[in-house]
Design an enzyme around this catalytic site. Sequence first.
Site, short mmCIF file in Angstrom:
data_model
loop_
_atom_site.label_atom_id
_atom_site.label_comp_id
_atom_site.label_asym_id
_atom_site.label_seq_id
_atom_site.Cartn_x
_atom_site.Cartn_y
_atom_site.Cartn_z
N SER A 127 13.43 110.72 35.66
CA SER A 127 12.93 110.94 37.44
C SER A 127 12.59 108.74 37.45
CB SER A 127 11.94 111.33 37.86
OG SER A 127 11.07 111.05 38.93
N TYR A 152 3.79 115.98 36.80
CA TYR A 152 4.80 115.98 36.74
C TYR A 152 5.64 114.31 36.06
CZ TYR A 152 9.53 115.42 38.49
OH TYR A 152 11.28 115.40 38.21
N LYS A 156 7.76 112.66 32.56
CA LYS A 156 9.03 112.70 32.38
C LYS A 156 8.20 111.51 31.38
CE LYS A 156 11.39 115.56 34.27
NZ LYS A 156 12.61 116.23 33.49
C1 UD1 Z 1 8.74 113.45 43.68
C2 UD1 Z 1 10.11 112.45 42.35
C3 UD1 Z 1 11.49 112.67 42.75
C4 UD1 Z 1 11.21 113.82 41.91
C5 UD1 Z 1 11.35 114.91 43.00
C6 UD1 Z 1 11.18 116.09 42.45
C7 UD1 Z 1 8.68 110.13 43.21
C8 UD1 Z 1 8.33 108.54 43.31
N1 UD1 Z 1 9.34 110.91 43.50
O1 UD1 Z 1 10.21 112.98 44.92
O2 UD1 Z 1 11.34 111.57 41.66
O3 UD1 Z 1 13.29 113.64 41.92
O4 UD1 Z 1 9.71 114.60 43.38
O5 UD1 Z 1 10.53 117.63 43.07
O6 UD1 Z 1 7.96 110.56 42.56
N2 UD1 Z 1 8.03 114.85 53.55
C9 UD1 Z 1 7.59 115.32 54.21
N3 UD1 Z 1 6.64 116.61 54.54
C10 UD1 Z 1 6.89 117.72 53.37
C11 UD1 Z 1 7.76 117.26 52.40
C12 UD1 Z 1 7.99 116.05 52.21
O7 UD1 Z 1 6.76 114.91 54.65
O8 UD1 Z 1 7.28 118.75 53.64
C13 UD1 Z 1 8.22 113.66 52.50
C14 UD1 Z 1 7.15 113.17 51.46
O9 UD1 Z 1 5.73 112.81 51.86
C15 UD1 Z 1 7.99 112.05 51.13
C16 UD1 Z 1 9.11 112.43 50.71
O10 UD1 Z 1 9.33 113.47 52.51
O11 UD1 Z 1 8.19 110.75 51.13
C17 UD1 Z 1 10.31 113.15 49.38
O12 UD1 Z 1 9.28 113.96 49.15
P1 UD1 Z 1 9.86 114.89 48.00
O13 UD1 Z 1 11.22 115.64 48.65
O14 UD1 Z 1 8.92 115.94 47.88
O15 UD1 Z 1 10.19 114.31 47.06
P2 UD1 Z 1 9.64 112.96 46.80
O16 UD1 Z 1 7.82 113.44 46.39
O17 UD1 Z 1 9.65 111.68 46.79
#
Ligand code: UD1
Length: 339
Positions: A127, A152, A156
């Site tokens: 990741s 997590y 990795k």
């Molecule tokens: C993280 C990892 C990624 C991994 C993934 C697996 C990092 C930088 N990235 O992604 O490598 O494959 O987890 O699950 O660590 N968000 C909202 N509201 C929500 C959910 C998410 O605003 O309810 C936003 C988060 O703040 C983020 C984006 O959406 O900015 C994506 O979030 P998410 O889908 O959880 O993935 P990451 O945490 O970026």
Amino acid sequence: MQKKILVTGGCGFIGSHTIALLIEKGYDVVSLDNFSNSHKEALKGLEKLTGRTIANLEVNLCDRLETMKAITEAAPFDAVIHFAAYKSVGESMAKPFMYYQNNIPSVINIAEAAVRNGIQHFIFSSSCTVYGDAEVIPVTENTPIGNALSPYGLTKITAEAQLTDVNKRYKWFKPTFLRYFNPAGAHESALIGEASRRPSTNLVPIICEVVAGKREKLAVFGDDYQTRDGSCIRDYVHVMDLAEAHISALELSLIQESKTDIESFNLGIGEGVSVLEAISAFEQVTGKKVNYAIGEKRPGDVAAIFADYSKAAKVLNWKPKRTIEDIMETAWKWEQVRW
Ligand code: UD1
């Protein structure tokens, strides 16, 4: 002769999509999945899609003896693609032991089973989280491995380090690290897609569930980051583009049998999309409104991260073909029929 590939986590999100493509490309595939966070329906979806019966080993990879026995009995394999792992950043913050106890022993056991059975090629689901809060973006494979921002992430980083160590002792054992950015979307057929048992914590499935009426509202985690619209920026990559990258990485590893260096590849589309932009992409392609509100920042989130995937483009001859709109379209199609 047909190459035989073991895919752990074969009923999970990226695993099932990769199996679909492996079969399409003529590989013989055995899935390994104990359904702890996936559904048996994934096998049915795959069977409908490919017209094949998919063999599945229902094995707990955290059990060393069970793993060793199952792999030895099902061997020989030409390669292992190891997806099986827990993958929620937020959940790992709340339950660190659950993440350490699952993600670490499973990779050690499957690597040992591979080594004991002479399986040289080992593709590992890593990741972009290994880069932590990178100082310079886009990140390349030379970006230093950062401090883990979550348990997590630590699993990795640890797994990459352990597999690297194993390669020092067993030089013929060749891991490839595929560092995904934000996998999303679903197979165009909507016969397979993301379907974890535990509630999803990822943005795209949550958007879909809100619009489908399964959740009330999406909380946008923060709108005062130093980004163009204040919300976090990520690199959303379509799961079928990822599946294609796995085939390319596997084929490169198989061809370069005598080359035993470890290779790492960033897999993203090379563009950042903010949370608010992702919402409008969804609204634009589906014509549906997303009910959202700005919420608190989520601990462990970085403001912005996206990939420099030029190494994958050059070495794997891989290029992501699908856009954020394709991601939203296929994810929404899947949401409406998912099990
Ligand atoms: C993280 C990892 C990624 C991994 C993934 C697996 C990092 C930088 N990235 O992604 O490598 O494959 O987890 O699950 O660590 N968000 C909202 N509201 C929500 C959910 C998410 O605003 O309810 C936003 C988060 O703040 C983020 C984006 O959406 O900015 C994506 O979030 P998410 O889908 O959880 O993935 P990451 O945490 O970026």
